[in-house]
Each structure stands twice: as C-alpha cells, then as structure tokens.
Enzyme design. Structure first.
Site, PDB file in Angstrom:
ATOM      1  N   CYS A 199       0.816  -1.229   0.000  1.00 24.66           N
ATOM      2  CA  CYS A 199       0.000   0.000   0.000  1.00 24.66           C
ATOM      3  C   CYS A 199       0.845   1.272   0.000  1.00 24.66           C
ATOM      4  CB  CYS A 199      -0.945  -0.014   1.199  1.00 24.66           C
ATOM      5  SG  CYS A 199      -1.915  -1.515   1.266  1.00 24.66           S
ATOM      6  N   HIS A 219      -3.326   6.852   0.722  1.00 27.59           N
ATOM      7  CA  HIS A 219      -3.806   5.475   0.571  1.00 27.59           C
ATOM      8  C   HIS A 219      -5.129   5.355   1.331  1.00 27.59           C
ATOM      9  CE1 HIS A 219      -4.046   1.258   0.288  1.00 27.59           C
ATOM     10  NE2 HIS A 219      -3.895   1.065   1.588  1.00 27.59           N
ATOM     11  N   ASN A 233     -10.111  -1.045   0.151  1.00 30.87           N
ATOM     12  CA  ASN A 233      -8.660  -0.900   0.086  1.00 30.87           C
ATOM     13  C   ASN A 233      -8.137  -1.730  -1.085  1.00 30.87           C
ATOM     14  OD1 ASN A 233      -5.902  -1.043   0.463  1.00 30.87           O
ATOM     15  ND2 ASN A 233      -5.994  -1.647   2.626  1.00 30.87           N
TER      16      ASN A 233
END
Ligand code: UT7
Length: 352
Positions: free
Chosen positions: A113, A279, A309
């Site tokens: 990420c 993120h 996500n």
C-alpha cells in the site's frame, strides 16, 4: 532536467460492486459495522482466471489515451502489486506483452500500500538518469484469491441459499481482514515536466521489517520446503494475518510524522499543499491524519466507500478520479502518502 510529472491516468475495476450486505451473508458482519469502522460501502472482486495484469491492461489503455500517447512510446514499466498473477515471474513482463510492447523493461515492486510514493521516487530517478523517458506506473491487485469464503455465488450475486456452518465459521475467523480489501488497477504515465519548477519534488520513504507481523502471509513462502503444503492451506496460512488495531495506530503516527518531516526538510509549509492523496485503508486513519495535521477536509479526498482498500492500486485510482473531475490541476502541489505491509511507508511531493 525537471522532475517527473503525471501526463495521463486511468483506472479499472472488475465486474459489479459487492455491497457490504453480501459479505454479511457469508460471515458474521454487518453493513453498519463495516461503514462505521472503515467507511467502506462496496468493493469489486476479479473473476477466477483474471490476474492483476488483466486488470492493469484497460487501466493502462485509459491512461495512455488520456496522455494521448501510444503504448510504443512507453520505455519502462513499473508494476506494483502484492498479489501477482504468478508467484513468479512478476506481472510487469506479462503486462508489457499484453500491451504489445515486447522488450520494454518491466520492474515489479513490492511495497504494497506504500507503493506509489516509492514508485514515484524510483521513476523520477530513472528519468533523471536518462534510463527512461516515458514510464508507465501501474498498481493492480486481485485480493479475491485470499478471501476466506467459498460461496462466491452468494457474494457476487446474492444467491438465495444458506452457507454451510463450517464455511461461515471459517470466513468469520478472517472477517476483520476480509471486509477491507477490494480489487482494481490504476495507471499513471510519467514524464519529465516541460515546465521549470514543476514535477517531482521529493520523497521520504521508510521500511521496518521488525513490524512485518502487522500484515503478512504466514504460509506459502520459501522459508518452507516445500513452499506450500496441503496442511498450510488447511490451516488458512495462505490468508494474510493482520494486527488491525495496532496497524491503524502505526498508520496514523507514521504518516503524520512523515508529512511533517518532509515539509520541514523541503522548507514547504503544509498549508501550501493543494491536495493530500492518501492510501485508502480505513477512513478512520485518514480522518485522524487530517486532524493531527489540521488539514482542511476538502484537501484530503476519500473514495474508500466505493472501492475499499485496493492496496497498490488505491492512490492511482484516487488520482485518476481527481484529475478527471478537475479537482487537481497543473500547478497544484500534491502530497501522496501511504503505509502497508513490510512495514513500508512513505510520502512523495509533486507539483503538477
Ligand atoms: O492497507 C494496509 C494497511 N492496513 C491498515 O492500515 C488496516 C488498519 N486497521 C484497520 O483498518 C482496522 O483495525 C480494522 C478495520 C481491520 C478493524 O477495525 P477495528 O476497529 O480495529 O476493530 P477490532 O479489530 O479492534 O475489533 C473490534 C471488534 C471485535 O469484537 P470484540 O472482541 O470487541 O467483541 C472484533 O471481533 O469488532 C469485531 N470485528 C468485527 N465485527 C463485525 C472485527 N471485524 C469485524 C467485522 N464485522 N468485519
């Protein structure tokens, strides 16, 4: 030479959105819990047989189209993923051949990420050194392969049948992880800026392997001979383990600290940053970073509600949406920030 800037963006997500209610059919969770604890309302999942290089292809075509350049102009691919098509080779080479640009160097990176701040620094270095002129930076993930349920017909199309108690109990053991991830791909075309004082400014990057157990895959790896066994699969060791609450705290602390640090080192006031592109792991993380750094809400956008996500794809998807909506423009100072498995985290500044 001026630093790299973004000359085109695109993204792609597979299939239809999967709502929280669908996940609540296969494990003990609820729309209310997921929304209030994460901000997520839906996510997308790839089909069996669809890898990250397949999701990356339409995202790249869209980015190239947006940049008004041909794939043959790309002279370097950086492919960020933690869920590659195959254990090896990396997905970058597969993508290059799908784009018809055989022979172009393709580098896979595994910063999860935190991939985009890392990749922007890398791309800038490649361009500055003369090794590349036009870089296609891709983040693409297919997390569907580690989801803990077998009842995909219920998840995808709300099929009207009951889930076996053992399957329900198994999925439930991984519910904290399973509700947050979704699949998708995003691409950026990067080139040296034409305008002096525009382009990549700086990145501050960090890794700390001592905290690897905050998010990792316990089985299926080359510490073991053989690297995958029926026993490991039976014990669900191919499914990542996440220390969610501790990771959440670390995310808030490290991201706030790193933004402060890079601004101080670069002599930039946080108020001069036009847009923070974080993120999207959990809306609570970004709200806490926003509060810690006193960022006005409109300067730190969120799209986690619609995508969940998507790991390495996340920042690129958000960047593409913001560019297409005209919410980020030439001349804007952007701050990209992310943390992920490793742990790796980082912040990159770029003036468009
Ligand atoms: O992208 C890479 C970086 N990743 C991250 O930064 C992730 C950071 N962590 C998180 O986003 C959050 O920790 C999670 C969303 C994963 C979990 O949220 P949380 O508020 O930290 O929940 P928790 O793990 O502390 O669990 C609280 C309660 C527990 O129940 P008890 O023990 O209080 O009765 C859990 O069993 O919530 C329960 N729970 C759930 N309940 C319904 C955990 N997951 C779920 C679920 N549905 N999906």
């Amino acid at each position: 030479m001026n630093g790299i800037t973004i000359v085109g963006t695109g993204h792609y997500v597979p299939g239809n959105p999967v709502l929280n209610e669908a996940l609540a059919r296969v494990m003990d969770t609820s729309d209310e819990w997921i929304r209030s604890r994460t901000g997520i309302q839906q996510r997308y999942f790839a089909e069996d047989g669809q890898g990250p290089s397949d999701l990356a292809l339409p995202a790249c075509k869209s980015a190239l189209n947006n940049a008004q350049i041909d794939a043959s102009d790309v002279d370097y691919i950086i492919f960020a993923t933690m869920t590659p098509d195959h254990f090896f080779p990396g997905s970058g080479a597969l993508l290059g051949s799908k784009l018809g640009i055989h022979g172009v160097p393709a580098l896979d990176i595994r910063q999860q990420c935190a991939a985009i701040p890392y990749a922007l620094q890398l791309a800038n270095g490649l361009v500055q050194s003369g090794a590349a002129e036009t870089i296609l930076l891709v983040g693409a993930e297919v997390h569907a392969g580690f989801m803990p349920w077998v009842d995909w017909d219920i998840v995808r199309s709300q099929a009207e049948r009951e889930v076996a108690p053992e399957a329900y109990a198994r999925a439930n053991r991984h519910r904290g992880l399973a509700v947050v991830f979704g699949d998708g791909a995003a691409a950026m075309v990067l080139r040296a800026s034409d305008t002096p004082d525009r382009g990549f400014v700086a990145a501050e990057l960090h890794s700390d392997g001592s905290a690897f157990d905050h998010l990792f895959v316990p089985g299926v790896g080359f510490r073991r001979i053989p690297y995958v066994t029926p026993e490991a699969l039976e014990a669900d060791e191919h499914i990542p383990q996440m220390r969610g609450p501790s990771l959440l705290k670390k995310a808030v602390q490290t991201l706030s600290r790193t933004v402060r640090s890079i601004c101080e080192i670069q002599g930039i006031s946080q108020a001069d940053i036009d847009c923070f592109i974080p993120h999207q792991a959990n809306d609570r993380i970004n709200r806490a970073v926003r509060d810690a750094l006193k960022i006005p809400p409109e300067k730190i956008p969120s799209n986690i509600a619609r995508f969940g996500n998507t790991s390495a794809a996340t920042i690129g998807i958000l960047t593409d949406e913001l560019r297409r909506e005209g919410r980020i423009r030439e001349g804007d100072l952007l701050c990209f920030l992310g943390i992920g498995a490793g742990l790796n985290w980082g912040v990159a500044l770029m003036r468009l």
